[in-house]
Design an enzyme around this catalytic site. Structure first.
Site, mmCIF file in Angstrom:
data_model
loop_
_atom_site.group_PDB
_atom_site.id
_atom_site.type_symbol
_atom_site.label_atom_id
_atom_site.label_comp_id
_atom_site.label_asym_id
_atom_site.label_seq_id
_atom_site.Cartn_x
_atom_site.Cartn_y
_atom_site.Cartn_z
ATOM 1 N N LYS A 1 0.834 -1.207 0.000
ATOM 2 C CA LYS A 1 0.000 0.000 0.000
ATOM 3 C C LYS A 1 0.873 1.265 0.000
ATOM 4 O O LYS A 1 2.091 1.171 0.023
ATOM 5 C CB LYS A 1 -0.968 -0.035 1.194
ATOM 6 C CG LYS A 1 -1.810 -1.320 1.251
ATOM 7 C CD LYS A 1 -2.681 -1.544 0.000
ATOM 8 C CE LYS A 1 -3.123 -2.983 -0.140
ATOM 9 N NZ LYS A 1 -4.438 -3.298 0.297
HETATM 10 C C1 LIG Z 1 -5.358 -4.425 0.690
HETATM 11 C C2 LIG Z 1 -6.817 -4.257 0.690
HETATM 12 C C3 LIG Z 1 -7.632 -4.756 1.722
HETATM 13 C C4 LIG Z 1 -7.129 -5.655 2.807
HETATM 14 O O1 LIG Z 1 -6.072 -5.156 3.503
HETATM 15 P P1 LIG Z 1 -5.046 -6.179 4.228
HETATM 16 O O2 LIG Z 1 -4.207 -5.261 5.025
HETATM 17 O O3 LIG Z 1 -4.316 -6.886 3.149
HETATM 18 O O4 LIG Z 1 -5.852 -7.088 5.058
HETATM 19 C C5 LIG Z 1 -8.972 -4.440 1.704
HETATM 20 N N1 LIG Z 1 -9.499 -3.728 0.722
HETATM 21 C C6 LIG Z 1 -8.770 -3.271 -0.308
HETATM 22 C C7 LIG Z 1 -9.440 -2.447 -1.360
HETATM 23 C C8 LIG Z 1 -7.408 -3.534 -0.374
HETATM 24 O O5 LIG Z 1 -6.683 -3.078 -1.394
#
Ligand SMILES: *Cc1c(COP(=O)(O)O)cnc(C)c1O
Length: 410
Positions: free
Chosen positions: A191
């Protein structure tokens, strides 16, 4: 000119922003000897600073983006069999929490140009059992929040914003995540900023804030006169080590976003006029923060469409994903085959048949989006040279697939 260069990757140090700031914060944190956020100050400080950055009243850190979505749903507290409207193109971590809370995910179709749900696609899914709407600002591009909020308010349905891919994206003069009832963020490796794994929820609603805080803490009423475990909840806490790294990362977020946006705008300029591809469709009055950069490929102009273009780019070391996800969320086994608790299929056993109807005709936008999208990996550490490399290789690939020379812009 055709020399291969390797692009920075968000999976390792080439495309991440860790430096002495994170190390120093970790050292400071370890020196305190306190690694649980119930006793330490790093996570608490992260929450204060994150809330301040977004202009939200409350923020709570948790263990993942999945946990963040789970907290939001648990705070809204659906009855078993209640429906939560979501999107057919998202991370599974945004969907399984709905099932864990006994609710039914009802998939809204997406706009094939923005890949996001719209007020119109959501409205078709609303029933008298709708308990919440989750919108995902996919790839960092905000949903049309004005129309969505108007619809949600008129039906008195809370909106959860999944901002895992949309740190500091704005809609009008507001950050996404602060427009609906709850905003959910992820600090997973790939992210905008990261602690490896981690999440944050934000809200302006005091009652929701309280329930989310409790949900992260096994619903134990820390600090209450007569604390108890008030309801079913998990330990979804972030550790102080992650909090320390997150605090250092947070100071870099504005720079990361500015860089990703500037680079994306540069690529968009480079690619203007290239036949058969469309650059990202922007919602008016918004800032897209480019978790990824998506091209829409017209297979009537480019033979073989996204798959052929993706393969050609892969030969240049540009590892794009034709189709960010291979299939719509409802086509994944967990949902298609209702693989939940034992052999019970619960909570799907409580669903209205229309709520679990995944017929192709109901999801034309979704199938269209997935067939045409080409997702380029994106990173704040790209240089102008990397943008040039991407643009040159895209033009070259389009030239060779169409048999027409594509000139550079300018
Ligand atoms: C990455 C992501 C998640 C989940 O996050 P994690 O930290 O991997 O559990 C949920 N929604 C979206 C849109 C994502 O890109």
């Amino acid at each position: 000119m055709n020399q291969r260069i390797s692009l920075p990757s968000d999976q390792d140090a080439t495309g991440r922003t860790f430096g002495p700031e994170e190390l120093e914060a970790l050292r400071e944190c370890l020196n305190t000897g306190t690694l649980t956020s119930t006793k330490g100050n790093f996570v608490r400080q992260l929450e204060v600073e994150f809330a301040k950055m977004l202009g939200a009243k409350f923020a709570y850190a948790c263990s993942s983006g999945t946990a963040a979505v789970h907290c939001a749903i648990a705070a809204i507290n659906p009855e078993p069999g209640d429906e939560i409207i979501t999107t057919s193109i998202t991370d599974m971590g945004a969907l399984t929490p709905i099932l864990y809370q006994g609710a039914i995910p009802v998939f809204a179709d997406v706009d094939p140009n923005t890949y996001n749900v719209t007020a119109r696609t959501i409205e078709r899914c609303i029933s008298d059992r709708t308990k919440a709407i989750i919108v995902t600002h996919l790839f960092g591009n905000p949903c049309e929040m004005h129309a969505i909020m108007e619809l949600a308010r008129s039906r008195n349905i809370p909106v959860i914003e999944d901002c895992a891919q949309a740190f500091l994206s704005t809609y009008g003069d507001q950050y996404v995540g602060t427009i609906g009832s709850v905003g959910c963020f992820s600090l997973q490796q790939g992210k905008h900023i990261t602690t490896g794994e981690g999440g944050i929820v934000v809200t302006n609603d005091e009652a929701i804030a309280r329930r989310m805080y409790l949900y992260i803490n096994k619903a134990w009423g820390y600090g209450d006169a007569k604390p108890d475990h008030y309801f079913i909840a998990l330990n979804y806490r972030m550790s102080e080590l992650q909090g320390a790294v997150a605090l250092a990362q947070l100071q870099k977020l504005e720079g990361v976003v500015a860089s990703r946006t500037r680079l994306a705008n540069a690529l968009t300029t480079e690619l203007s006029g290239v036949p058969g591809i469309s650059t990202p469709a922007l919602t008016p009055n918004t800032v897209h923060t480019y978790w990824k950069y998506c091209l829409r490929v017209d297979e009537s102009v480019i033979p073989g469409g996204t798959v052929a273009l993706g393969a050609a780019l892969k030969d240049s070391g540009i590892l794009c994903a034709p189709r960010y996800i291979q299939k719509p969320a409802f086509a994944c086994q967990v949902i298609k085959d209702q693989c939940t608790f034992g052999n019970s299929r619960w909570p799907f056993t409580l669903a209205r048949p229309e709520a679990v109807d995944y017929s192709r005709g109901l999801f034309e936008g979704t199938w269209n989006a997935l067939e045409h999208v080409l997702v380029l990996p994106w990173n704040e550490k790209y240089t102008d040279e990397h943008i040039q490399y991407l643009a040159d290789n895209i033009r070259r690939a389009v030239s060779s697939l169409t048999g027409q020379t594509v000139a550079a812009a300018r």
